[in-house]
Design a protein around this motif. Sequence first.
Motif, mmCIF file in Angstrom:
data_model
loop_
_atom_site.group_PDB
_atom_site.id
_atom_site.type_symbol
_atom_site.label_atom_id
_atom_site.label_comp_id
_atom_site.label_asym_id
_atom_site.label_seq_id
_atom_site.Cartn_x
_atom_site.Cartn_y
_atom_site.Cartn_z
ATOM 1 N N PRO A 16 0.821 -1.209 0.000
ATOM 2 C CA PRO A 16 0.000 0.000 0.000
ATOM 3 C C PRO A 16 0.857 1.262 0.000
ATOM 4 C CG PRO A 16 -0.029 -1.041 2.162
ATOM 5 C CD PRO A 16 0.682 -1.982 1.242
ATOM 6 N N ASP A 17 0.211 2.405 -0.189
ATOM 7 C CA ASP A 17 0.914 3.682 -0.200
ATOM 8 C C ASP A 17 1.614 3.930 1.131
ATOM 9 O OD1 ASP A 17 -0.130 4.555 -2.794
ATOM 10 O OD2 ASP A 17 -2.057 4.621 -1.744
ATOM 11 N N ARG A 18 2.713 4.663 1.054
ATOM 12 C CA ARG A 18 3.412 5.166 2.245
ATOM 13 C C ARG A 18 3.994 4.054 3.115
ATOM 14 N NH1 ARG A 18 4.537 10.244 0.717
ATOM 15 N NH2 ARG A 18 2.904 10.737 -0.780
ATOM 16 N N VAL A 19 4.529 3.003 2.461
ATOM 17 C CA VAL A 19 5.245 1.977 3.224
ATOM 18 C C VAL A 19 6.720 1.930 2.832
ATOM 19 C CG1 VAL A 19 3.215 0.534 3.639
ATOM 20 C CG2 VAL A 19 4.623 0.128 1.598
ATOM 21 N N GLY A 20 7.160 2.869 2.002
ATOM 22 C CA GLY A 20 8.582 2.965 1.669
ATOM 23 C C GLY A 20 9.014 2.207 0.435
ATOM 24 N N LYS A 21 8.086 1.877 -0.464
ATOM 25 C CA LYS A 21 8.443 1.104 -1.657
ATOM 26 C C LYS A 21 9.507 1.790 -2.508
ATOM 27 C CE LYS A 21 4.352 0.923 -3.347
ATOM 28 N NZ LYS A 21 3.760 1.714 -2.245
ATOM 29 N N SER A 22 9.254 3.024 -2.876
ATOM 30 C CA SER A 22 10.183 3.717 -3.771
ATOM 31 C C SER A 22 11.547 3.903 -3.119
ATOM 32 C CB SER A 22 9.602 5.077 -4.178
ATOM 33 O OG SER A 22 8.374 4.900 -4.865
ATOM 34 N N THR A 23 11.544 4.207 -1.831
ATOM 35 C CA THR A 23 12.808 4.346 -1.101
ATOM 36 C C THR A 23 13.586 3.045 -1.135
ATOM 37 O OG1 THR A 23 11.919 6.036 0.372
ATOM 38 C CG2 THR A 23 13.825 4.781 1.167
ATOM 39 N N GLN A 24 12.915 1.937 -0.878
ATOM 40 C CA GLN A 24 13.595 0.651 -0.824
ATOM 41 C C GLN A 24 14.033 0.175 -2.215
ATOM 42 O OE1 GLN A 24 14.810 -0.943 1.715
ATOM 43 N NE2 GLN A 24 14.036 0.632 3.102
ATOM 44 N N VAL A 25 13.271 0.462 -3.235
ATOM 45 C CA VAL A 25 13.697 0.118 -4.589
ATOM 46 C C VAL A 25 15.003 0.833 -4.911
ATOM 47 C CG1 VAL A 25 13.161 0.445 -7.035
ATOM 48 C CG2 VAL A 25 11.439 -0.510 -5.509
ATOM 49 N N ARG A 155 -8.712 4.655 6.590
ATOM 50 C CA ARG A 155 -9.572 3.463 6.524
ATOM 51 C C ARG A 155 -9.397 2.745 5.194
ATOM 52 N NH1 ARG A 155 -16.143 3.114 7.627
ATOM 53 N NH2 ARG A 155 -16.340 0.887 7.148
ATOM 54 N N ALA A 156 -9.345 3.494 4.105
ATOM 55 C CA ALA A 156 -9.139 2.888 2.792
ATOM 56 C C ALA A 156 -7.760 2.241 2.720
ATOM 57 C CB ALA A 156 -9.297 3.930 1.691
ATOM 58 N N TRP A 157 -6.761 2.885 3.321
ATOM 59 C CA TRP A 157 -5.405 2.323 3.356
ATOM 60 C C TRP A 157 -5.409 0.975 4.078
ATOM 61 C CZ3 TRP A 157 -1.968 0.804 7.133
ATOM 62 C CH2 TRP A 157 -0.629 0.643 6.753
ATOM 63 N N GLU A 159 -7.886 -1.078 4.419
ATOM 64 C CA GLU A 159 -8.577 -2.065 3.584
ATOM 65 C C GLU A 159 -7.654 -2.584 2.486
ATOM 66 O OE1 GLU A 159 -11.971 0.070 2.229
ATOM 67 O OE2 GLU A 159 -13.080 -0.164 4.125
ATOM 68 N N ARG A 160 -6.881 -1.684 1.879
ATOM 69 C CA ARG A 160 -5.944 -2.106 0.837
ATOM 70 C C ARG A 160 -4.843 -2.983 1.421
ATOM 71 N NH1 ARG A 160 -7.095 3.284 -1.131
ATOM 72 N NH2 ARG A 160 -5.259 4.145 -0.095
ATOM 73 N N ARG A 161 -4.350 -2.605 2.598
ATOM 74 C CA ARG A 161 -3.330 -3.432 3.241
ATOM 75 C C ARG A 161 -3.861 -4.855 3.458
ATOM 76 N NH1 ARG A 161 -1.678 -4.013 9.475
ATOM 77 N NH2 ARG A 161 0.219 -5.259 9.169
ATOM 78 N N SER A 162 -5.085 -4.960 3.934
ATOM 79 C CA SER A 162 -5.683 -6.268 4.172
ATOM 80 C C SER A 162 -5.778 -7.071 2.879
ATOM 81 C CB SER A 162 -7.068 -6.100 4.797
ATOM 82 O OG SER A 162 -7.686 -7.352 4.990
ATOM 83 N N ARG A 163 -6.123 -6.415 1.786
ATOM 84 C CA ARG A 163 -6.225 -7.104 0.500
ATOM 85 C C ARG A 163 -4.846 -7.572 0.016
ATOM 86 N NH1 ARG A 163 -10.522 -7.189 -2.636
ATOM 87 N NH2 ARG A 163 -9.440 -6.757 -4.598
ATOM 88 N N TYR A 164 -3.825 -6.743 0.186
ATOM 89 C CA TYR A 164 -2.473 -7.167 -0.189
ATOM 90 C C TYR A 164 -2.082 -8.435 0.563
ATOM 91 C CZ TYR A 164 -0.839 -3.215 -3.021
ATOM 92 O OH TYR A 164 -0.640 -2.301 -4.032
ATOM 93 N N LEU A 165 -2.316 -8.455 1.869
ATOM 94 C CA LEU A 165 -1.925 -9.609 2.671
ATOM 95 C C LEU A 165 -2.731 -10.849 2.296
ATOM 96 C CD1 LEU A 165 -1.454 -7.868 6.143
ATOM 97 C CD2 LEU A 165 0.312 -8.546 4.502
ATOM 98 N N SER A 166 -4.000 -10.654 1.982
ATOM 99 C CA SER A 166 -4.843 -11.778 1.567
ATOM 100 C C SER A 166 -4.350 -12.372 0.251
ATOM 101 C CB SER A 166 -6.294 -11.321 1.432
ATOM 102 O OG SER A 166 -7.106 -12.366 0.951
ATOM 103 N N PHE A 167 -4.044 -11.512 -0.726
ATOM 104 C CA PHE A 167 -3.538 -11.998 -2.007
ATOM 105 C C PHE A 167 -2.162 -12.640 -1.840
ATOM 106 C CE2 PHE A 167 -6.485 -8.834 -4.101
ATOM 107 C CZ PHE A 167 -7.244 -9.786 -4.767
#
Length: 200
Positions: A16-25, A155-157, A159-167
């Motif tokens: 999800p947004d704001r977890v540091g993806k671009s920084t870590q890439v 709240r939307a964030w 929900e998206r986090r939950s979907r990422y973990l489920s997938f």
Amino acid sequence: MASSGVRGSLVVIEGPDRVGKSTQVARLARRLEEEGRAVKVSREPGGDQVGEALRTVILETQLDPWTELLLFLAGRARHLAEVVEPALRGGELVLLDRYTPSTLVYQGAMLGDVVVGELTSLPVFLLPNVTVILDCVNPLAAFDDADRFERRGLRAWEERRSRYLSFARQFGWIVVSGDGPEQAVTDRLLAVLSSRGMLG
């Protein structure tokens, strides 16, 4: 460096947004290049002139869900053909910031997981060698009000986090904690690549 005739690897960093993806890439790319690896960094949507134009339209315009999905997929097909595939043929390790998981999480929530899953599985779309979900308990930074996805709030964030973990559980994606110092997170990601034989 990359050897002639050796196909490279596609590594997707997601979450999800704001977890540091671009920084870590960016950090991963530096570390890998220091070890002599040929690395190509790209992102979705984006990656080339057409992709970046689509990125602006998608992120700044209120689109109906089907138009949004089809624009994402069109941009992905071009990006793979023009940027990712040539790098892989050249033996490079491609680090990609966002890919199919984002489509499943975001557009699947609006249009249904089955139909979006079928479209993202078309033969034109490459399967990554490794997909990593970077996960944090809470966002690491404030949301960007200019980004219509981030404007939907915490709240939307969640929900998206939950979907990422489920997938991730469904597809066997690797979940890596994004909490803690940046160096610690980078080391966790390097450990994943090492376990897949992509280092050394």
